[in-house]
Design an enzyme around this catalytic site. Structure first.
Site, PDB file in Angstrom:
ATOM      1  N   ASP A   1       1.283  -0.777  -5.031  1.00  0.00           N
ATOM      2  CA  ASP A   1       0.612   0.407  -5.511  1.00  0.00           C
ATOM      3  C   ASP A   1       1.617   1.416  -5.988  1.00  0.00           C
ATOM      4  O   ASP A   1       2.261   1.999  -5.338  1.00  0.00           O
ATOM      5  CB  ASP A   1       0.007   0.598  -3.896  1.00  0.00           C
ATOM      6  CG  ASP A   1      -0.844   1.958  -4.298  1.00  0.00           C
ATOM      7  OD1 ASP A   1      -0.909   2.622  -5.270  1.00  0.00           O
ATOM      8  OD2 ASP A   1      -1.118   2.536  -2.838  1.00  0.00           O
TER       9      ASP A   1
ATOM     10  N   LYS B   1       0.092  12.639  -7.099  1.00  0.00           N
ATOM     11  CA  LYS B   1      -1.365  12.358  -6.795  1.00  0.00           C
ATOM     12  C   LYS B   1      -1.847  12.738  -5.245  1.00  0.00           C
ATOM     13  O   LYS B   1      -0.556  12.957  -4.617  1.00  0.00           O
ATOM     14  CB  LYS B   1      -1.655  10.912  -7.225  1.00  0.00           C
ATOM     15  CG  LYS B   1      -0.859  10.054  -6.379  1.00  0.00           C
ATOM     16  CD  LYS B   1      -1.315   8.824  -5.936  1.00  0.00           C
ATOM     17  CE  LYS B   1      -2.075   8.754  -4.261  1.00  0.00           C
ATOM     18  NZ  LYS B   1      -2.330   7.499  -4.119  1.00  0.00           N
TER      19      LYS B   1
ATOM     20  N   ASP C   1       1.007   3.808  -7.547  1.00  0.00           N
ATOM     21  CA  ASP C   1       0.454   5.453  -7.817  1.00  0.00           C
ATOM     22  C   ASP C   1       0.307   5.477  -9.395  1.00  0.00           C
ATOM     23  O   ASP C   1      -0.198   4.696 -10.095  1.00  0.00           O
ATOM     24  CB  ASP C   1       1.224   6.441  -7.050  1.00  0.00           C
ATOM     25  CG  ASP C   1       1.116   6.505  -5.826  1.00  0.00           C
ATOM     26  OD1 ASP C   1       0.211   5.616  -4.976  1.00  0.00           O
ATOM     27  OD2 ASP C   1       1.872   7.016  -5.084  1.00  0.00           O
TER      28      ASP C   1
ATOM     29  N   SER D   1       0.786  -1.332   0.086  1.00  0.00           N
ATOM     30  CA  SER D   1      -0.069  -0.087  -0.162  1.00  0.00           C
ATOM     31  C   SER D   1       0.921   1.214  -0.004  1.00  0.00           C
ATOM     32  O   SER D   1       1.814   1.374   0.834  1.00  0.00           O
ATOM     33  CB  SER D   1      -0.816   0.114   1.392  1.00  0.00           C
ATOM     34  OG  SER D   1      -1.267   1.439   1.625  1.00  0.00           O
ATOM     35  N   GLY D   2       0.603   2.266  -0.869  1.00  0.00           N
ATOM     36  CA  GLY D   2       1.164   3.406  -1.040  1.00  0.00           C
ATOM     37  C   GLY D   2       1.068   4.273   0.178  1.00  0.00           C
ATOM     38  O   GLY D   2       1.963   4.768   0.743  1.00  0.00           O
ATOM     39  N   LEU D   3      -0.222   4.237   0.469  1.00  0.00           N
ATOM     40  CA  LEU D   3      -0.616   4.989   1.910  1.00  0.00           C
ATOM     41  C   LEU D   3       0.272   4.435   3.164  1.00  0.00           C
ATOM     42  O   LEU D   3       0.726   5.363   3.894  1.00  0.00           O
ATOM     43  CB  LEU D   3      -2.106   4.926   2.187  1.00  0.00           C
ATOM     44  CG  LEU D   3      -2.572   5.340   3.481  1.00  0.00           C
ATOM     45  CD1 LEU D   3      -2.133   6.810   3.897  1.00  0.00           C
ATOM     46  CD2 LEU D   3      -4.104   5.023   3.796  1.00  0.00           C
TER      47      LEU D   3
ATOM     48  N   ASP E   1       0.527  10.602   1.592  1.00  0.00           N
ATOM     49  CA  ASP E   1       0.213   9.753   0.491  1.00  0.00           C
ATOM     50  C   ASP E   1       0.121  10.676  -0.892  1.00  0.00           C
ATOM     51  O   ASP E   1      -0.971  10.747  -1.444  1.00  0.00           O
ATOM     52  CB  ASP E   1      -1.007   8.921   0.328  1.00  0.00           C
ATOM     53  CG  ASP E   1      -1.363   7.829  -0.628  1.00  0.00           C
ATOM     54  OD1 ASP E   1      -0.353   7.647  -1.211  1.00  0.00           O
ATOM     55  OD2 ASP E   1      -2.233   7.293  -0.531  1.00  0.00           O
TER      56      ASP E   1
ATOM     57  N   HIS F   1     -12.009   1.886  -8.279  1.00  0.00           N
ATOM     58  CA  HIS F   1     -11.921   2.375  -7.027  1.00  0.00           C
ATOM     59  C   HIS F   1     -13.172   3.335  -6.680  1.00  0.00           C
ATOM     60  O   HIS F   1     -13.690   4.047  -7.726  1.00  0.00           O
ATOM     61  CB  HIS F   1     -10.768   3.382  -7.058  1.00  0.00           C
ATOM     62  CG  HIS F   1     -10.297   3.610  -5.428  1.00  0.00           C
ATOM     63  ND1 HIS F   1     -10.676   2.561  -4.330  1.00  0.00           N
ATOM     64  CD2 HIS F   1      -9.426   4.570  -4.781  1.00  0.00           C
ATOM     65  CE1 HIS F   1     -10.190   2.773  -3.274  1.00  0.00           C
ATOM     66  NE2 HIS F   1      -9.443   3.991  -3.310  1.00  0.00           N
TER      67      HIS F   1
ATOM     68  N   ARG G   1      -5.715   1.158 -12.536  1.00  0.00           N
ATOM     69  CA  ARG G   1      -6.764   1.384 -11.611  1.00  0.00           C
ATOM     70  C   ARG G   1      -7.129   2.914 -12.234  1.00  0.00           C
ATOM     71  O   ARG G   1      -6.814   3.837 -12.577  1.00  0.00           O
ATOM     72  CB  ARG G   1      -5.930   2.011 -10.392  1.00  0.00           C
ATOM     73  CG  ARG G   1      -6.665   2.493  -9.124  1.00  0.00           C
ATOM     74  CD  ARG G   1      -6.190   2.527  -7.805  1.00  0.00           C
ATOM     75  NE  ARG G   1      -6.332   3.632  -7.113  1.00  0.00           N
ATOM     76  CZ  ARG G   1      -5.886   3.696  -5.757  1.00  0.00           C
ATOM     77  NH1 ARG G   1      -5.181   2.787  -5.400  1.00  0.00           N
ATOM     78  NH2 ARG G   1      -6.288   4.707  -5.139  1.00  0.00           N
TER      79      ARG G   1
ATOM     80  N   GLU H   1      -2.438   4.154 -11.465  1.00  0.00           N
ATOM     81  CA  GLU H   1      -3.825   4.596 -11.664  1.00  0.00           C
ATOM     82  C   GLU H   1      -3.870   6.009 -12.252  1.00  0.00           C
ATOM     83  O   GLU H   1      -2.661   6.578 -12.707  1.00  0.00           O
ATOM     84  CB  GLU H   1      -4.083   5.244 -10.007  1.00  0.00           C
ATOM     85  CG  GLU H   1      -3.367   6.173  -9.274  1.00  0.00           C
ATOM     86  CD  GLU H   1      -3.703   6.690  -7.989  1.00  0.00           C
ATOM     87  OE1 GLU H   1      -3.418   5.535  -7.165  1.00  0.00           O
ATOM     88  OE2 GLU H   1      -4.237   7.491  -7.738  1.00  0.00           O
TER      89      GLU H   1
ATOM     90  N   ASN I   1      -3.950  11.094  -2.082  1.00  0.00           N
ATOM     91  CA  ASN I   1      -4.733  10.061  -1.742  1.00  0.00           C
ATOM     92  C   ASN I   1      -6.117  10.107  -2.008  1.00  0.00           C
ATOM     93  O   ASN I   1      -6.932  11.323  -1.858  1.00  0.00           O
ATOM     94  CB  ASN I   1      -4.566   9.664  -0.124  1.00  0.00           C
ATOM     95  CG  ASN I   1      -5.254   8.636   0.309  1.00  0.00           C
ATOM     96  OD1 ASN I   1      -6.507   8.311   0.561  1.00  0.00           O
ATOM     97  ND2 ASN I   1      -4.516   7.483   0.675  1.00  0.00           N
ATOM     98  N   SER I   2      -6.747   8.847  -2.444  1.00  0.00           N
ATOM     99  CA  SER I   2      -8.132   8.940  -3.066  1.00  0.00           C
ATOM    100  C   SER I   2      -9.115   9.420  -1.945  1.00  0.00           C
ATOM    101  O   SER I   2     -10.391   9.765  -2.451  1.00  0.00           O
ATOM    102  CB  SER I   2      -8.438   7.870  -3.761  1.00  0.00           C
ATOM    103  OG  SER I   2      -7.413   7.587  -4.851  1.00  0.00           O
TER     104      SER I   2
END
Lengths: 303, 303, 303, 303
Positions: free
Chosen positions: C95, C130, C97, C56-58, C68, C197, C166, C124, C132-133
């Site tokens: 991940d 980017k 990104d 996980s990038g986060l 993130d 997502h 993604r 993604e 965090n979503s």
């Protein structure tokens, strides 16, 4: 360290590297700065008497096996600069490309560069990932406001670090008015100096810019393609610092190719041995004696 | 890549880098291997036609601003080798010093070197942290059993990686019998080749060793101090591989010093410009064209 | 290693990590994948029986002290994945990104991730850097053609690595038609799977997408906000893989806070000692026994 | 940052991290210090109100997928400490193991730790590579003179950095007299404090040492195995600092195992969701708001 470096060491005691770099930029004299790309080249530049080092993105990329298109990561750049800063006490100006992203990436880069000992960072107004300014015809200028955001963020985060704004207007074919508009915007955003870049084989763009810029801020150039114009012309134009931006690397590459080819063909270095730095000189350049003295100091007669 | 490299690429398709290095060591011919220390020097060594690269600890340390006394960490060494492996397809022999600790450190180093693309690792029988074999008079040999433990651990962990055992008996003044005893012990512990080191200015120690060793394993030398003995003598003695262990670095340092001094004194590169590798050649050496072609391929008419 | 991991080890002998990940994606069963962010969390995920890991990038950013927002560099991400890959044999989906730049940055990232042992990378379709979503309302979708260029470049450079595209259309408020258009474009560009997502607290966007997508490629989701919808709903919708994208980190953070606060207040761990993993179990989880056995093996009676 | 940290920030303005650590060591109060191993755990330790952090070698190794036998390199340790220092303003004491080699390696380590923001380093008197003090029965004490050489070299190189000498005499079974002799030698060599280690489940060795040591220097302990003895006993014995040397990691591992197992078995986090730190709290802990404010500040209405 050799005496020349020792003198610089003396100066170091009184002024920080960023302070010395600011003095260099603001002095009325034209100063020359030489590129380096690793520990030994940094020491060689200091040994030759240059007052500062240009940590060249092209050169550092090349020794890291990468092209000058942001192929190396920003943390790899910081690590390369750390090695250079540990090897010399003269100020290091880091080629920070576009800052490796947005204002947040740029200010994080600036902070880390300061931590490892850089004196200044140069950020250019192109889009990430950038291409080397001498390659290709499709360079894209950043939005002025976005770029000023980067400069202000670096300024706030690293008030001490020298901040140089590199204008790529000429590289991108945007012309003199655009160059002037951007230089002024970057001055207002907090830049300490303007790096005006040109890839013509004549200094015309630089001279035209200097004539109208009126030294609102010190100007830095890298006359890679127009070196033949000569120091006096840069001096007369009012340039503050001229950077030889890739010359140590190009010297090293040329000679490594010659040496490798010769030794390969002749099955030995006999004919060129006298052209190579002797190990004894290499050890001197790298302060091996300091280690021997330290062993004596800390081990006494133990070893 | 240039045609010479392309040929090597052809060979690469059929044989792994370790397999090609094993062939090189076992061939009846004397082969010469050249040192490199970063991405561009690795490519230059391949371009010159050498069949393999020596990733020199001295040279890598120097460009990283460190002395050849295990001042750089083992992960820094791995990172440097990764850069070199990414830049060339000829086999790389890594100067692994003593393995950076005990058998566990050595086998971890070996595994990571294999992962980043090294063809072989050379481990020497001194005590960590080691000193450069050309510096000082107080080198300490490792316990034979401890060193054999390292070799066996590397062998088990990385069966494919070429494992070269470097004997420092002559460097430490232990004499011929000790050199032979150690070489034989290391052979039994699984070494693929013996690196017999000497720092005399004559090849006498090597010649004496070869006479009694009887090629029980291929022998590697680094005739830095006794290069004048000549290729034919090494050939006659039965040496398998001779390494020019620091010559690209020494060429680079010499020329960078000359160039920096000259450009400093003359306020420009005019007089030596023709001695520097042109940017166009540098871009060619670094495959900038590949990137332009890739942009066309992936963007089509977008850019 | 525990028996569960041993079974995976058995499978490893026959199939590469990317091959096992492809099987996982293509199987008709819904599979669950758990996030990890460092060496020990990766091992814990494998121990729990999950068939794959989400790097996980986060989570990786958080343990590296970064947000993130591409604050860590791509080489720092690769180094984090290397640690995880060295600690487990189940496939790791990284991940990635946005690929950290353009097609060239993305393909370089993909190649290095494969080299350190990742099974797949997820890219993604947002703009670098980017966010965090789950944070903020101003996410910007990438140009479709630019993003397809990235996918094709990764596909060409790393044909073996699993490539997951993604789609952030829902995150950016672009709606279902845009999501479908992008998913189809990415399928044609060579993606192995689509990561759709959503940050709603209900699964409606995912369900709507699945209804029209018709499984043209396997679909991956991360039901962080809509976990309450339940496994059966994901199964019925035809989802291939559901990722618990940050749960190990959130468990660790919660318990470290509780433990630190308690030990601080009570001047000791007495009351919670039984809630902490004993050192003996930690040593078991980290295979300390292997080292003791290796010492016996390589040193015999020496130690 | 939360108010607690803000207070520390206030203190930061006036005193350097090493100065605050010296005050902590010299204060007549018993103070407790908590271990951390990455960015988020460092912030959690500060949030809980601890006055300093122990950058644990065991914990850092574990998250890096390595055993506490000097499997990670010294530069990897420095990088881990840098992350922690960037995340908090309370002083960090780094577990420097044996200094990763001889006096030269140790002083280089010390210098780099200071550069990245560590307040102090603890060096222990065992042989490199060391084993974790709780594992195995074959720990080997360093030669006293060699170890004092390390301390003096660190002292000279990093006069500001707090230098803690860790005595492993009890771990190695050398007894009280040896512990006292070594502590005194290290005091004379320039240590700021003595870390006296014991792995008994009772505090007897520590108490016996304190009774004869007479506070010649502040004493640090890590009561991992004898925590049950209680804070008052340490206080009465005159201990300066007690370190909870691995407790955040052990809390994290325990809870990650529980969470991973539960989510695996139940195909979702529903039952334990309330035990996990919510994303909103994670974002708060990581200062995501600062980035949003910075975007407003630098972009104005642009975004």
């Amino acid at each position: 360290m050799n005496p020349g470096t020792a003198t610089v060491e003396g100066q170091r005691a009184s002024l920080s590297a960023p302070a010395r770099l600011r003095n260099l930029l603001r002095s009325p004299e034209l100063e020359f700065v030489m590129s380096a790309h690793d520990g030994i080249s940094a020491r060689i530049v200091a040994e030759a008497g240059f007052p500062a080092i240009w940590a060249s993105g092209l050169s550092i990329s090349t020794v890291m096996g990468a092209r000058d298109n942001n192929e190396i990561s920003w943390t790899q750049l910081v690590a390369a600069v750390e090695v250079m800063a540990d090897m010399t006490s003269i100020p290091i100006i880091v080629d920070g490309d576009t800052g490796f992203g947005d204002f947040n990436n740029a200010r994080r880069l600036a902070r880390k560069l300061g931590q490892v000992g850089a004196a200044g960072v140069c950020i250019e107004d192109k889009v990430f990932p950038k291409a080397n300014s001498f390659v290709g015809a499709h360079h894209q200028l950043a939005n002025i406001d976005d770029f000023c955001a980067k400069l202000r963020a670096c300024r706030d985060t690293s008030p001490d670090l020298v901040l140089i704004a590199r204008v790529e207007a000429f590289i991108c074919g945007a012309g003199l008015d655009a160059a002037l508009e951007r230089a002024e915007a970057y001055r207002q955003a907090g830049a300490d100096a303007i790096f005006m870049h040109s890839r013509l084989t004549v200094p015309d763009e630089i001279v035209a810019f200097m004539a109208r810029w009126d030294n609102a801020l010190p100007v830095v150039i890298a006359p890679t393609t127009y070196a033949a114009a000569g120091a006096q012309l840069f001096r007369d134009a009012g340039v503050s610092v001229a950077i030889w931006a890739n010359h140590t690397l190009r010297a090293a590459v040329a000679e490594m190719r010659r040496a490798a080819r010769t030794i390969r063909e002749e099955e030995g270095p006999a004919r060129i041995e006298q052209d190579l730095t002797p190990l004894s000189e290499l050890f001197e350049l790298m302060d091996y004696d300091e280690l021997l003295h330290a062993e004596e100091r800390y081990y006494g007669h133990l070893r």
